[in-house]
Design a protein around this motif. Structure first.
Motif, PDB file in Angstrom:
ATOM      1  N   ILE A  98      78.681  18.211  -3.746  1.00 20.02           N
ATOM      2  CA  ILE A  98      77.593  18.814  -4.531  1.00 20.02           C
ATOM      3  C   ILE A  98      76.332  18.945  -3.680  1.00 20.02           C
ATOM      4  O   ILE A  98      75.637  19.973  -3.730  1.00 20.02           O
ATOM      5  CB  ILE A  98      77.329  17.977  -5.791  1.00 20.02           C
ATOM      6  N   GLU A  99      76.030  17.923  -2.874  1.00 21.26           N
ATOM      7  CA  GLU A  99      74.848  18.005  -2.009  1.00 21.26           C
ATOM      8  C   GLU A  99      74.975  19.140  -1.005  1.00 21.26           C
ATOM      9  O   GLU A  99      74.008  19.878  -0.752  1.00 21.26           O
ATOM     10  CB  GLU A  99      74.652  16.662  -1.300  1.00 21.26           C
ATOM     11  N   ASP A 100      76.163  19.286  -0.417  1.00 20.71           N
ATOM     12  CA  ASP A 100      76.368  20.379   0.534  1.00 20.71           C
ATOM     13  C   ASP A 100      76.253  21.741  -0.152  1.00 20.71           C
ATOM     14  O   ASP A 100      75.711  22.693   0.430  1.00 20.71           O
ATOM     15  CB  ASP A 100      77.742  20.242   1.206  1.00 20.71           C
ATOM     16  N   ASN A 120      72.420  20.090 -10.245  1.00 16.36           N
ATOM     17  CA  ASN A 120      71.588  18.900 -10.429  1.00 16.36           C
ATOM     18  C   ASN A 120      72.013  18.098 -11.651  1.00 16.36           C
ATOM     19  O   ASN A 120      72.054  16.860 -11.620  1.00 16.36           O
ATOM     20  CB  ASN A 120      70.120  19.297 -10.549  1.00 16.36           C
ATOM     21  N   ASN A 121      72.345  18.790 -12.742  1.00 15.64           N
ATOM     22  CA  ASN A 121      72.767  18.089 -13.956  1.00 15.64           C
ATOM     23  C   ASN A 121      74.079  17.338 -13.741  1.00 15.64           C
ATOM     24  O   ASN A 121      74.220  16.178 -14.137  1.00 15.64           O
ATOM     25  CB  ASN A 121      72.912  19.089 -15.110  1.00 15.64           C
ATOM     26  N   LEU A 166      82.150  21.680 -13.614  1.00 13.72           N
ATOM     27  CA  LEU A 166      81.118  22.377 -12.851  1.00 13.72           C
ATOM     28  C   LEU A 166      81.619  23.722 -12.349  1.00 13.72           C
ATOM     29  O   LEU A 166      80.907  24.739 -12.429  1.00 13.72           O
ATOM     30  CB  LEU A 166      80.689  21.503 -11.671  1.00 13.72           C
ATOM     31  N   THR A 167      82.847  23.762 -11.832  1.00 12.39           N
ATOM     32  CA  THR A 167      83.390  25.010 -11.294  1.00 12.39           C
ATOM     33  C   THR A 167      83.491  26.074 -12.375  1.00 12.39           C
ATOM     34  O   THR A 167      83.148  27.254 -12.158  1.00 12.39           O
ATOM     35  CB  THR A 167      84.773  24.742 -10.673  1.00 12.39           C
ATOM     36  N   ILE A 168      83.948  25.692 -13.578  1.00 12.03           N
ATOM     37  CA  ILE A 168      84.060  26.653 -14.679  1.00 12.03           C
ATOM     38  C   ILE A 168      82.676  27.167 -15.082  1.00 12.03           C
ATOM     39  O   ILE A 168      82.481  28.371 -15.322  1.00 12.03           O
ATOM     40  CB  ILE A 168      84.772  26.010 -15.881  1.00 12.03           C
ATOM     41  N   LYS A 169      81.679  26.253 -15.136  1.00  8.03           N
ATOM     42  CA  LYS A 169      80.330  26.686 -15.514  1.00  8.03           C
ATOM     43  C   LYS A 169      79.745  27.650 -14.489  1.00  8.03           C
ATOM     44  O   LYS A 169      79.134  28.660 -14.854  1.00  8.03           O
ATOM     45  CB  LYS A 169      79.420  25.456 -15.655  1.00  8.03           C
ATOM     46  N   LEU A 170      79.916  27.339 -13.217  1.00  8.84           N
ATOM     47  CA  LEU A 170      79.378  28.231 -12.182  1.00  8.84           C
ATOM     48  C   LEU A 170      80.050  29.594 -12.220  1.00  8.84           C
ATOM     49  O   LEU A 170      79.421  30.621 -11.949  1.00  8.84           O
ATOM     50  CB  LEU A 170      79.560  27.595 -10.800  1.00  8.84           C
TER      51      LEU A 170
END
Length: 609
Positions: free
Chosen positions: A282-284, A334-335, A353-357
């Motif tokens: 996530i940071e990358d 961030n969330n 996260l992948t689905i949301k993006l």
């Protein structure tokens, strides 16, 4: 020990060797050159930024007899002894393990003695924020009136935990995080000196993973060298740091921008299968999107070489998403990053996260919402609002042209009920009468004198509510407060906190516990009249009053003689209407006598109608 870690071997020995702290080193060197040396310094900043190293270099520079331009020579006996930690006049203390009062008192006592070899006795207290309150107080007096030829250097990573009385007596220097470029240059210099082959992309990965700490960067570099047999490779650096290659990030970003959720999930699983850390992923990704956003704003804002991508890659990426889309992606990242801190199943959050993006900037039909579509939607909304405004203006003109019709009152049906029904006002007479039975005029006077002080002990909203009220009766056990408006009375009666606060305030002011009772002002005359009628005009009570008048004053009961000088009689009580006309005069005389007894002859006024 035959081998030493890189951060120990390549520890700075001169001010010029400190990486990324030019302002601090320039100030310290100028202080040494001009002989403006303070008695105490505070070095504050993140870990691995050179605080302790700067303290040791400063200790050498102030004691070196061959210093040049504020730099120690590192060749004389004093410099060598300090470098090896063998000079008794330079004392380094770890406050994390020596944080008691006794340790600081020992320092205070020994600081009085002059240095044995060096010109200055230097105390370096590392992690000074770990000292106890008593230890800080013991140190405070020494800092306020320091002995001659003694210098204190305090180092900390958390300056906000140090008392302000300490900070005000020292010179504070803030050490900043080291940029990735400075860390890259320092590692490149060290590897060139060691004659080790390296891949510059691997050094960039290490510099970004260090997060501003030079010591962390050298520790990771040491680990990579051990892993790859004294060679620095990109794959090894990615594996050691848990980072993700830029090509995989680019592939993942392309898939989510094209709303290919299933393909992006496969790419994410491949990344995790290689042993990559979820938090690091996530940071990358945040750093990757940040680079795209900056390049989209202005290509000169970032160094393309440090990102591991080419200029052509950025030209392709900035066409896939607008800045608003990138903002939404960073918010989602961030969330999820915050939620992943306390989970044992990070892969689930990464899948979500992948689905949301992949669904960012999709409308209900699954189509992309580009900027042109947004502009068209805005224009349609504006046109619709303009039409509504025109219709309202026409309606206003029609109403103004026929005022008689517009002002015609609307009759209400007889059977139609009002929309808002006020709550019926109820007074608890079981609480009112006990107060009136024991009420006195002096108690009411005392309460009214303390009324302003009592209001000051309440909160602002409570004072505002009581602004339209006043005490109308008082006794040793309670007071009655009348409200000008029934709805405010009801609001106050339902507020148990207000009642408790008023009772507590009265107890603080008078020393007695009193019960507070609320009544509406418009019902207070009727309540007062009923009380006088029920407690003053019955035949039994008349006989009791006669017997009481015949007794000595000390033997009178207080149930009626102390009643109501606290009651403000605005009008004399009326006799019951159903009594016989022949007895009206007698009853009226009894009423006057009773009222004068209850309220005092100076208050009761007799008027003939």
């Amino acid at each position: 020990m035959s081998y030493q870690a890189l951060y120990r071997v390549w520890r700075p020995q001169r001010f010029d060797d400190l990486v990324g702290q030019q302002i601090v080193t320039r100030t310290l060197k100028n202080a040494i050159i001009t002989h403006q040396i303070s008695h105490a310094y505070l070095f504050a900043g993140p870990r691995g930024t050179g605080k302790t190293s700067a303290a040791k270099i400063f200790a050498k520079a102030v004691n070196c007899h061959y210093s040049k331009d504020g730099e120690p020579c590192n060749e004389c006996d004093i410099c060598k002894a300090i470098t090896n930690g063998q000079l008794n006049d330079v004392i380094e203390i770890d406050a994390a393990s020596n944080n008691g009062v006794e340790e600081i008192r020992d320092i205070r006592d020994k600081a009085k003695y002059a240095p044995t070899q060096a010109d200055y006795k230097v105390y370096i207290i590392d992690e000074v924020h770990m000292l106890s309150t008593g230890a800080f107080n013991a140190l405070l007096k020494t800092l306020e009136e320091p002995p001659a030829n003694v210098i204190f250097i305090l180092a900390t990573t958390e300056p906000h935990k140090i008392p302000l009385t300490i900070i005000s007596r020292v010179q504070r220097f803030d050490f900043h995080r080291i940029s990735a470029q400075d860390a890259f240059d320092r590692m490149k210099f060290i590897l060139d000196q060691k004659k080790v082959t390296y891949d510059e992309k691997a050094l960039w990965v290490i510099a970004n993973a260090a997060e501003g700490g030079m010591r962390d960067a050298l520790s990771i570099l040491d680990q990579v060298l051990s892993f790859s047999d004294n060679e620095v490779k990109l794959d090894d650096a990615l594996l050691v740091t848990g980072s993700v290659t830029k090509q995989l990030l680019k592939k993942y970003f392309l898939e989510v921008c094209k709303h290919e959720g299933a393909t992006a999930l496969d790419t994410m699983k491949d990344i995790l299968a290689e042993g990559k850390d979820g938090q690091r992923f996530i940071e990358d990704l945040i750093s990757f999107i940040r680079d795209i956003l900056l390049y989209q704003e202005s290509p000169s804002l970032i160094s393309v070489e440090s990102t591991g991508l080419k200029k052509e890659d950025f030209e392709e990426l900035i066409q896939l998403a607008s800045s608003e889309t990138l903002y939404q992606m960073i918010d989602e990242l961030n969330n999820i990053q915050e939620e992943m801190r306390f989970t044992t199943h990070p892969d689930v959050y990464l899948e979500v996260l992948t689905i949301k993006l992949a669904q960012v900037n999709r409308n209900g039909n699954g189509q992309l919402t580009d900027q042109s579509t947004v502009d068209i939607s805005k224009n349609e909304t504006i046109e619709k609002l303009q039409q509504e405004v025109q219709q309202l203006q026409q309606t206003v003109k029609q109403l103004q042209s026929s005022p008689a019709r517009a002002s015609r009152p609307v009759s209400r049906s007889q059977n139609e009920q009002p929309r808002v029904q006020q709550k019926k006002v109820q007074v608890n007479l079981n609480k009112v009468y006990p107060v009136l039975e024991n009420a006195t005029r002096q108690d009411l006077i005392n309460v009214r004198e303390l009324w302003g002080d009592m209001l000051n002990l309440l909160s602002v909203p409570q004072r505002s509510l009581l602004h339209v009220s006043q005490p109308v009766a008082a006794s040793a056990v309670g007071i009655i407060v009348a409200f000008d408006y029934p709805f405010l009375f009801q609001q106050a009666a339902d507020d148990t906190t207000l009642l408790k606060n008023m009772e507590d305030a009265l107890q603080r002011l008078t020393g007695n516990e009193r019960q507070v009772v609320f009544v509406p002002k418009d019902k207070w005359p009727k309540i007062r009249q009923d009380f006088i009628r029920d407690h003053g005009f019955s035949k039994k009570q008349k006989e009791t009053k006669v017997s009481e008048q015949a007794q000595p004053a000390a033997a009178k009961t207080t149930s009626q003689t102390q009643a109501a000088s606290a009651i403000s009689p605005e009008e004399p009580p009326l006799p019951p209407e159903d009594e016989a006309p022949a007895e009206q005069e007698t009853v009226q005389d009894n009423q006057v006598a009773t009222a004068q007894k209850l309220f005092g002859s100076d208050i009761v006024k007799i008027e003939d109608n």
